[in-house]
Design a protein around this motif. Structure first.
Motif: not given
Length: 410
Positions: A271-284, A286-293
């Motif tokens: 079983g082989t996997t790849a994953d990514i987490l991107l989290e960005k704090v915006l100037p105001g 707010g927080v954007i969060t992206l998860n992928g696998e």
């Protein structure tokens, strides 16, 4: 009331008070050894206790062919975990956690983790006992530290250690709740940016694995922006902006000879996997969060489709799957918490069965990060009806499901 009856009543009250006190003292996750209440013994020895609760309600419509107007209505105790952590020496720690691993059948408290820890420096450490098998981020988050409440039952296929909730030795189990008995070397280098975990575990017990072959598991991750800070080799699906800007890519792999199939038709599991987490704090704020696998699983040198269709054995997934989600945490506090709407899509494409998928839209109400939050979502797809059935005859209709969940920790 007689004297003996009074003593019995007082005894019950004392036990109730003690049990309630322990429950409130022990809210946590299998991660942070400093969670909950910590009791210092001396300069090098301490003990901490913690606990976590997840409970939900879900309603799912009937598939076509049944009563189309009928919905199931289920209240679920998803998790109730008690944790004890301690340090016996500057470099030696111990961790013991339990969970209600058969909650849907009345609930039996079972061992979740039992780890002896040799933690010397950030570069090289060793854990031995029963612990999480290195895998993709979802498994390393666990249910309490994932960004989405229903991350497992409506998600990508399970690893061997998460396929069966109860550890058995009859060829149908390779662990429980993502845990297995073994050892893991873990650490970090390059100022903590490169993180690794390499483990050796029992894997499948009996059945196809008559020779007791070891399961090998590895996870490697690189932090491009801020370095994620978690205990051991655990991860989180979001930090709600508290960890700064994060971009981390991870890869993992598991392999066991004769790790799938039956005693008469065994196959080697990979079983082989790849994953990514991107989290960005915006100037105001707010927080954007992206998860992928992404997952690619295969079984070689055996385990024919005929055996799978006949049933029995250890029926691991073969094929590809992916899970993507995105969410936005509003900076404004409404009442005692913040709203975090999210969207999610899961696609599971077995090489031996029909493809299935699910769409999800939901809303988290974040009161205190992972320690206190409420969740609600709507899901639609045939993954909800086909589930883990990877036979050629698998069928299922697109159905809707609504969920509400609660999570408390301390």
């Amino acid at each position: 009331m007689s004297g003996s009856e009074q003593q019995l009543a007082i005894g019950r009250q004392v036990r109730l008070i003690c049990s309630t006190t322990m429950a409130f003292l022990t809210l946590g996750y299998v991660a942070d050894t400093q969670a909950g209440a910590t009791f210092k013994i001396d300069d090098t020895k301490w003990v901490s206790v913690g606990a976590g609760l997840r409970t939900s309600f879900r309603a799912q419509e009937s598939a076509a062919g049944g009563d189309g107007d009928k919905w199931s209505n289920d209240f679920n105790l998803d998790n109730i975990r008690l944790y004890i952590n301690g340090q016996v020496h500057k470099y030696l720690k111990v961790e013991f956690n339990t969970d209600c691993q058969t909650c849907s059948n009345g609930g039996e408290v079972r061992v979740l983790d039992a780890i002896g820890k040799f933690e010397v420096n950030p570069y090289a450490n060793l854990w031995v006992g029963r612990m999480l098998v290195p895998a993709e981020r979802r498994e390393m988050n666990g249910p309490f530290y994932s960004a989405v409440y229903n991350i497992f039952s409506a998600g990508t296929p399970f690893e061997p250690s998460d396929y069966n909730l109860v550890i058995k030795s009859d060829g149908t189990s390779a662990g429980s709740f993502g845990r297995d008995d073994g050892a893991t070397f873990w650490g970090a280098a390059l100022d903590g940016r490169f993180q690794y975990a390499v483990g050796f575990f029992r894997g499948l017990r009996g059945g196809a694995n008559a020779d007791d072959n070891i399961l090998y598991a590895q996870r490697f991750a690189y932090n491009f922006w801020e370095v994620e800070k978690n205990p051991g080799y655990y991860t989180s699906g979001t930090y709600y902006g508290k960890g700064g800007d994060i971009l981390t890519v991870g890869v993992s792999n598991q392999y066991q000879e004769d790790g799938a199939g039956t005693a008469l038709d065994a196959g080697n599991f990979r079983g082989t996997t790849a994953d990514i987490l991107l989290e960005k704090v915006l100037p105001g704020g707010g927080v954007i969060t992206l998860n992928g696998e992404y997952k690619n699983y295969g079984i070689s040198q055996g385990y024919s489709q005929a055996s799978r269709d006949a049933g029995g054995g250890f029926d691991m997934f073969e094929g590809n799957a992916f899970d993507v989600s995105g969410m936005y945490l509003f900076p404004q506090k409404i009442g005692i918490g913040q709203f975090q709407p999210f969207l999610r899509y899961v696609n599971v494409a077995p090489s031996t069965s029909a493809t299935r998928e699910v769409y999800e839209a939901g809303l988290n109400y974040i009161i205190d990060g992972h320690n206190a939050k409420v969740f609600a979502s709507y899901q639609y797809g045939d993954l909800l009806s086909k589930g883990l059935n990877y036979k050629t005859t698998a069928t299922g209709e697109d159905v809707s499901q609504m969920m509400v969940g609660f999570q408390w920790q301390i």
